[in-house]
Write a protein that holds these residues in place. Structure first.
Motif, PDB file in Angstrom:
ATOM      1  N   ASP A 199      35.725  51.159  26.335  1.00  0.00           N
ATOM      2  CA  ASP A 199      35.170  50.228  27.319  1.00  0.00           C
ATOM      3  C   ASP A 199      35.941  50.285  28.640  1.00  0.00           C
ATOM      4  O   ASP A 199      37.057  50.804  28.713  1.00  0.00           O
ATOM      5  CB  ASP A 199      35.249  48.806  26.756  1.00  0.00           C
ATOM      6  N   LEU A 200      35.314  49.722  29.686  1.00  0.00           N
ATOM      7  CA  LEU A 200      36.049  49.492  30.928  1.00  0.00           C
ATOM      8  C   LEU A 200      37.168  48.496  30.647  1.00  0.00           C
ATOM      9  O   LEU A 200      37.098  47.705  29.710  1.00  0.00           O
ATOM     10  CB  LEU A 200      35.121  48.903  31.996  1.00  0.00           C
ATOM     11  N   ALA A 201      38.178  48.512  31.506  1.00  0.00           N
ATOM     12  CA  ALA A 201      39.342  47.657  31.284  1.00  0.00           C
ATOM     13  C   ALA A 201      39.022  46.177  31.528  1.00  0.00           C
ATOM     14  O   ALA A 201      38.266  45.836  32.428  1.00  0.00           O
ATOM     15  CB  ALA A 201      40.463  48.077  32.221  1.00  0.00           C
ATOM     16  N   LYS A 202      39.623  45.335  30.700  1.00  0.00           N
ATOM     17  CA  LYS A 202      39.756  43.921  31.098  1.00  0.00           C
ATOM     18  C   LYS A 202      40.776  43.899  32.229  1.00  0.00           C
ATOM     19  O   LYS A 202      40.589  43.269  33.251  1.00  0.00           O
ATOM     20  CB  LYS A 202      40.313  43.075  29.949  1.00  0.00           C
ATOM     21  N   GLU A 260      49.790  37.148  42.069  1.00  0.00           N
ATOM     22  CA  GLU A 260      49.290  37.890  43.228  1.00  0.00           C
ATOM     23  C   GLU A 260      47.846  38.362  43.043  1.00  0.00           C
ATOM     24  O   GLU A 260      47.146  38.601  44.023  1.00  0.00           O
ATOM     25  CB  GLU A 260      50.206  39.122  43.415  1.00  0.00           C
ATOM     26  N   VAL A 261      47.410  38.524  41.795  1.00  0.00           N
ATOM     27  CA  VAL A 261      46.065  39.042  41.559  1.00  0.00           C
ATOM     28  C   VAL A 261      45.036  37.929  41.719  1.00  0.00           C
ATOM     29  O   VAL A 261      45.379  36.749  41.690  1.00  0.00           O
ATOM     30  CB  VAL A 261      45.961  39.685  40.145  1.00  0.00           C
ATOM     31  N   SER A 262      43.768  38.330  41.907  1.00  0.00           N
ATOM     32  CA  SER A 262      42.699  37.320  42.072  1.00  0.00           C
ATOM     33  C   SER A 262      41.516  37.691  41.174  1.00  0.00           C
ATOM     34  O   SER A 262      40.463  38.095  41.651  1.00  0.00           O
ATOM     35  CB  SER A 262      42.261  37.268  43.541  1.00  0.00           C
ATOM     36  N   PRO A 263      41.702  37.556  39.871  1.00  0.00           N
ATOM     37  CA  PRO A 263      40.652  37.989  38.938  1.00  0.00           C
ATOM     38  C   PRO A 263      39.468  37.035  38.890  1.00  0.00           C
ATOM     39  O   PRO A 263      39.550  35.903  39.369  1.00  0.00           O
ATOM     40  CB  PRO A 263      41.380  38.010  37.594  1.00  0.00           C
ATOM     41  N   ILE A 264      38.389  37.526  38.291  1.00  0.00           N
ATOM     42  CA  ILE A 264      37.180  36.695  38.111  1.00  0.00           C
ATOM     43  C   ILE A 264      36.834  36.633  36.623  1.00  0.00           C
ATOM     44  O   ILE A 264      37.293  37.445  35.830  1.00  0.00           O
ATOM     45  CB  ILE A 264      35.973  37.268  38.898  1.00  0.00           C
ATOM     46  N   ASP A 265      35.997  35.654  36.281  1.00  0.00           N
ATOM     47  CA  ASP A 265      35.387  35.610  34.943  1.00  0.00           C
ATOM     48  C   ASP A 265      34.215  36.574  34.952  1.00  0.00           C
ATOM     49  O   ASP A 265      33.410  36.566  35.892  1.00  0.00           O
ATOM     50  CB  ASP A 265      34.793  34.213  34.666  1.00  0.00           C
ATOM     51  N   ASP A 266      34.085  37.400  33.934  1.00  0.00           N
ATOM     52  CA  ASP A 266      32.859  38.164  33.764  1.00  0.00           C
ATOM     53  C   ASP A 266      32.673  38.465  32.289  1.00  0.00           C
ATOM     54  O   ASP A 266      33.373  37.894  31.443  1.00  0.00           O
ATOM     55  CB  ASP A 266      32.831  39.434  34.641  1.00  0.00           C
ATOM     56  N   VAL A 267      31.748  39.367  31.991  1.00  0.00           N
ATOM     57  CA  VAL A 267      31.385  39.607  30.590  1.00  0.00           C
ATOM     58  C   VAL A 267      32.568  40.163  29.787  1.00  0.00           C
ATOM     59  O   VAL A 267      32.624  40.022  28.576  1.00  0.00           O
ATOM     60  CB  VAL A 267      30.157  40.545  30.544  1.00  0.00           C
ATOM     61  N   ARG A 268      33.526  40.797  30.471  1.00  0.00           N
ATOM     62  CA  ARG A 268      34.635  41.430  29.737  1.00  0.00           C
ATOM     63  C   ARG A 268      35.811  40.504  29.485  1.00  0.00           C
ATOM     64  O   ARG A 268      36.594  40.741  28.571  1.00  0.00           O
ATOM     65  CB  ARG A 268      35.130  42.670  30.492  1.00  0.00           C
ATOM     66  N   SER A 269      35.984  39.508  30.325  1.00  0.00           N
ATOM     67  CA  SER A 269      37.160  38.659  30.173  1.00  0.00           C
ATOM     68  C   SER A 269      37.040  37.435  31.074  1.00  0.00           C
ATOM     69  O   SER A 269      36.171  37.379  31.943  1.00  0.00           O
ATOM     70  CB  SER A 269      38.412  39.464  30.556  1.00  0.00           C
ATOM     71  N   THR A 270      37.972  36.506  30.852  1.00  0.00           N
ATOM     72  CA  THR A 270      38.045  35.364  31.764  1.00  0.00           C
ATOM     73  C   THR A 270      39.130  35.642  32.800  1.00  0.00           C
ATOM     74  O   THR A 270      40.031  36.462  32.570  1.00  0.00           O
ATOM     75  CB  THR A 270      38.424  34.076  31.016  1.00  0.00           C
TER      76      THR A 270
END
Ligand code: FES
Ligand code: FES
Length: 478
Positions: A199-202, A260-270
């Protein structure tokens, strides 16, 4: 209007095959945003099948000479944009000098996609979750872009503009990537967490440090899937540089990276979990990297570089209009076959519906199950993602070509029967073709090798254990 159907490509387009980089740039300039570059097709054809992209012109660079291979130029390592992910994973020069890139390629999707997918394609589609980009940024690589105005070099760190967007302008072509030589004391590691192996990375992370005794002389921490573009966490790097390597420093840098990171919620992870993963991967990556940086530099081979394969295009520019059919010549299981096809016809459909070779199966249609795996010119290919016009002149082997002409089964087929390695049999053709390729690449694989190589071949029935035993029964260490 029709709904999404991944069986065939409804969308029509002109197919163009330039004979040189200059010709490709001329076409891309002429057709502008209506044109897309086709290389391995493992992403573009999927996007077209899912009706997310509808280019009117496909400019295939699959046979353009000079765009593939690894060479050393003025101390830098020059990688042609069409070089496959699998080549980079296996190449001794890349593995020893740029192990972070080799590890990123090893973690990349399925074996089939590694074989067909290209470095240029992985950068060009500008996914924030690209596996190769963090490694290239950590090594300070540059993208070499050619266009109507000439050649320009862009640090890979500045190549990405946003999700799916890069600095590339219409008419430009990414022709290569160049990495500077690693400094003495360099260590690195690539880490990735995904839902399943292919799969693509979380979150993924490329960590590179330069070690001087107990001191961190320099550090790069680059993360994927945690921001709109692959992200270098400069504040975390600043925590490390010039410091003695210690638990406190590593813990603080990992914490700073996660802020420092700015992640989002999506189908792969929160977003929350991605932030946590960033901290953990930074911490683990720094320890793994530090250990490697202390290993002697003699591990580097002195000169072992893959030469670009001698690909030549004997014909001039080929332009097949969307409403046109052309005759393609294929050698299928040793027999010469000729078929008239339109540009949007897929190899899978040609095999099954024109040539009535129904052993090759249609599963997902978008490169996720590998039921449609065949060999094209000796390399694995997902026939649901290959345009028939793009393989004109090629040699194709399908599951029907495994047994000998007098009907004697291939040892893998015998083993699948002996070990009861199938139930409904839908995945079996793809499994066999992939396993054959595995044994050609790794004649005596370990169980781990088999599981990794077959990770993209999905089976809904057997639970895989019998399949792995069957392959091991043929090639594995006894
Ligand atoms: S049908 Fe081709 S990968 Fe699933
Ligand atoms: S044997 Fe049924 S899908 Fe594999």
């Amino acid at each position: 209007m029709h709904g999404t159907n991944t069986h065939i490509l409804f969308h029509e387009f002109d197919y163009l095959e330039p004979a040189s980089v200059e010709e490709a740039i001329g076409l891309l300039t002429h057709y502008g945003p209506e044109a897309r570059v086709l290389a391995g097709g493992t992403d573009l054809i999927v996007q077209m099948k899912m009706e997310r992209l509808a280019p009117r012109y496909l400019v295939s660079i699959g046979r353009v000479p000079g765009m593939e291979g690894i060479a050393v130029q003025d101390g830098n390592t020059h990688i042609g944009a069409r070089t496959s992910i699998r080549t980079l994973r296996n190449d001794p020069w890349i593995r020893s000098r740029y192990p972070v890139l080799a590890e990123a390629c090893a973690s990349f999707s399925t074996t089939q996609v590694q074989v067909r997918g290209t470095l240029g394609g992985n950068l060009g589609n500008a996914s924030p979750a690209s596996d190769t980009a963090p490694a290239l940024i950590a090594y300070g690589a540059e993208a070499i872009i050619r266009g109507p105005e000439g050649t320009r070099r862009v640090p890979v760190e500045e190549f990405f503009v946003g999700p799916g967007r890069s600095v590339m302008e219409p008419g430009e072509l990414l022709v290569a990537v160049e990495l500077p030589p690693p400094r003495p004391g360099t260590g690195g590691a690539f880490l990735k967490v995904g839902r399943v192996a292919a799969d693509l990375a979380k979150v993924n992370a490329a960590v590179v440090v330069i070690r001087e005794g107990d001191r961190i002389a320099d550090a790069r921490l680059v993360f994927g899937a945690v921001a709109p573009t692959p992200l270098r966490t400069r504040k975390a790097e600043a925590v490390l540089v010039g410091q003695q390597f210690s638990e406190e420093v590593v813990t603080e840098a990992a914490q700073v990276a996660s802020e420092e990171v700015s992640p989002i919620d999506d189908v792969r992870s929160t977003a929350w979990y991605r932030r946590e993963l960033t901290r953990v991967l930074a911490y683990d990556g720094l320890y793994r990297t530090w250990e490697r940086a202390s290993q002697p530099a003699e591990q580097f081979p002195t000169a072992s570089v893959a030469s670009p394969p001698a690909v030549s295009l004997s014909r001039p520019l080929r332009h097949i209009r969307a409403d046109q059919e052309v005759e393609v010549h294929l050698t299928v299981n040793g027999e010469q076959r000729r078929v008239w096809v339109a540009p949007n016809e897929l190899l899978l459909n040609v095999l099954r519906e024109r040539l009535h070779l129904t052993g090759t199966k249609y599963g997902c249609g978008i490169g996720e199950c590998s039921a449609c795996t065949v060999h094209v010119d000796g390399r694995l290919a997902l026939s649901c993602l290959v345009l028939a016009v793009a393989v004109d002149g090629s040699e194709i082997v399908t599951v029907e070509g495994l047994a000998s002409r007098d009907g004697e089964l291939h040892p893998l087929q015998e083993a699948f029967i002996r070990y009861a390695a199938f139930q409904c049999g839908y995945c079996t053709a793809g499994m066999l073709m992939t396993a054959k390729s595995l044994l050609e690449e790794i004649p005596h694989p370990t169980e781990e090798d088999v599981r990794d190589y077959l990770k993209g071949n999905l089976c809904r029935c057997t639970g895989y254990a019998a399949i792995v035993r069957a392959v091991m029964g043929v090639g594995g260490e006894k």
